[in-house]
Design a protein around this motif. Sequence first.
Motif, PDB file in Angstrom:
ATOM      1  N   ASP A   1     -54.174  85.129  56.075  1.00  0.00           N
ATOM      2  CA  ASP A   1     -55.014  84.089  55.483  1.00  0.00           C
ATOM      3  C   ASP A   1     -55.791  84.617  54.288  1.00  0.00           C
ATOM      4  O   ASP A   1     -56.157  85.809  54.242  1.00  0.00           O
TER       5      ASP A   1
ATOM      6  N   SER B   1     -60.058  91.497  59.850  1.00  0.00           N
ATOM      7  CA  SER B   1     -60.444  90.529  58.827  1.00  0.00           C
ATOM      8  C   SER B   1     -61.382  91.202  57.837  1.00  0.00           C
ATOM      9  O   SER B   1     -62.042  92.203  58.154  1.00  0.00           O
TER      10      SER B   1
ATOM     11  N   ILE C   1     -59.048  82.735  52.256  1.00  0.00           N
ATOM     12  CA  ILE C   1     -59.903  81.557  52.146  1.00  0.00           C
ATOM     13  C   ILE C   1     -61.063  81.903  51.223  1.00  0.00           C
ATOM     14  O   ILE C   1     -61.693  82.959  51.382  1.00  0.00           O
TER      15      ILE C   1
ATOM     16  N   HIS D   1     -61.641  84.669  63.659  1.00  0.00           N
ATOM     17  CA  HIS D   1     -62.278  83.668  62.827  1.00  0.00           C
ATOM     18  C   HIS D   1     -63.749  84.037  62.737  1.00  0.00           C
ATOM     19  O   HIS D   1     -64.262  84.836  63.519  1.00  0.00           O
TER      20      HIS D   1
ATOM     21  N   GLY E   1     -61.498  80.562  58.937  1.00  0.00           N
ATOM     22  CA  GLY E   1     -60.342  81.182  59.574  1.00  0.00           C
ATOM     23  C   GLY E   1     -59.767  80.326  60.687  1.00  0.00           C
ATOM     24  O   GLY E   1     -60.250  79.235  60.997  1.00  0.00           O
ATOM     25  N   ARG E   2     -58.713  80.844  61.313  1.00  0.00           N
ATOM     26  CA  ARG E   2     -57.982  80.098  62.347  1.00  0.00           C
ATOM     27  C   ARG E   2     -58.743  80.154  63.673  1.00  0.00           C
ATOM     28  O   ARG E   2     -58.965  81.222  64.230  1.00  0.00           O
TER      29      ARG E   2
END
Length: 404
Positions: free
Chosen positions: A385, A353, A387, A191, A184-185
């Motif tokens: 996001d 998230s 990923i 993150h 993550g960022r």
Amino acid sequence: MVSPTATDLNEGIAAHETSYAVNHEASVNIDSSSAFEGPEKLLEVWLAPDRFSLPSFMSADGLKAVPRKDWEDMLDLVHCKVLSVIGTDEMDAYLLSESSMFVFPHKLILKTCGTTTLLAGLPRLLKLANEVAGYPADVEPWRVFYSRKNFLFPDRQLHPHRSWKDEVKYLDKHFSNGSAYMVGRINSDHHWYLYSTKRDATIKSSSTVTVPIDGRFEDETLEILMTGLDPTKAAQFYNDRLVPETASDHSSSSSSSGELDPGHVGGAEVTSRCGLSKLYPFSRIDSFSFSPCGYSANGVTDHSHNYFTVHVTPEPHCSYASFESNVPASVSKMTPWEVISYVVGIFGPSQFSVTMFETRGSKASFADVSSNTLGPAIKGYTRLDRIVYELDEYDLVFLAFKKD
């Protein structure tokens, strides 16, 4: 929505009295009035893919053979206490003063928040696996996972959790085949860090034990980590209960008593009021309402290895909630997206998230479904996001969302 009474709750416990224990001494004076680090540290130690793959000379109950007192001694090193325990044929679910622990014959899941020193309990855990459960001391666990979201108050953490670098260094001292990731960022509120091991399938110990790695097992775990909770929804997790004058009488009572203290009674009321009781209505739920605010719950399904766990820190300056479950869609009759939408609807976070671990080749793969950039959608949120990692026999999907 009707809240259960204390009588209703005790009747429910009576039906499972052999698998429910309340620690009144630890639970009666739990207070969460100060700023709190909600994001948890999460450790999973697997001795085998399932209980049937444990070495034949081990205890038939594996890690479940470890007495509760030994686990409590280990948790003292972590700096948390057992509030209560519910059990099934396949696991024991411990509700802790700082989150939860699940003990299966073949694995242990320990999730702790605040400034707990979770990894400080790892050597004792491995020692208990050897000395009580019979797992060979010279064989590394089959798999180990350690993960966490970025901390809200990283400067308050204690060794070995002062930094991700320190945590990885500590884990590398215990395991020979670990890999560390940041997902993550890094300049965002969400993150996620992961440490994962896999034991070399060709390694044999002096005791000629080789833990099988053949892909027979199936595993999926969904975790939702939420920050910036909607104030109205967060208000459900405050309470005005006062510790009764008779608290000392409860504290001196047997910790195996089925009698519920105010924290557990309040927890059951919150579970019903916020709607969590309807998510998996086939489960038994052990929950606790902290004073003046905060909430924890463990849910289990009898005669199975399925569980879910929820933890809430509702204070505006550090609001956070987490949800974790290994209940498959075949049992819940809900897709992961439906579960995510339901849980997010309870808390109304500004950001959240999602991590989904699943064994590769799973039917209706979450990795495949989540790749559709147009959906499935979470109403009221934009996905930031997506990923995907391939980790040995697992797929890991990380998704980040923000409120529209």
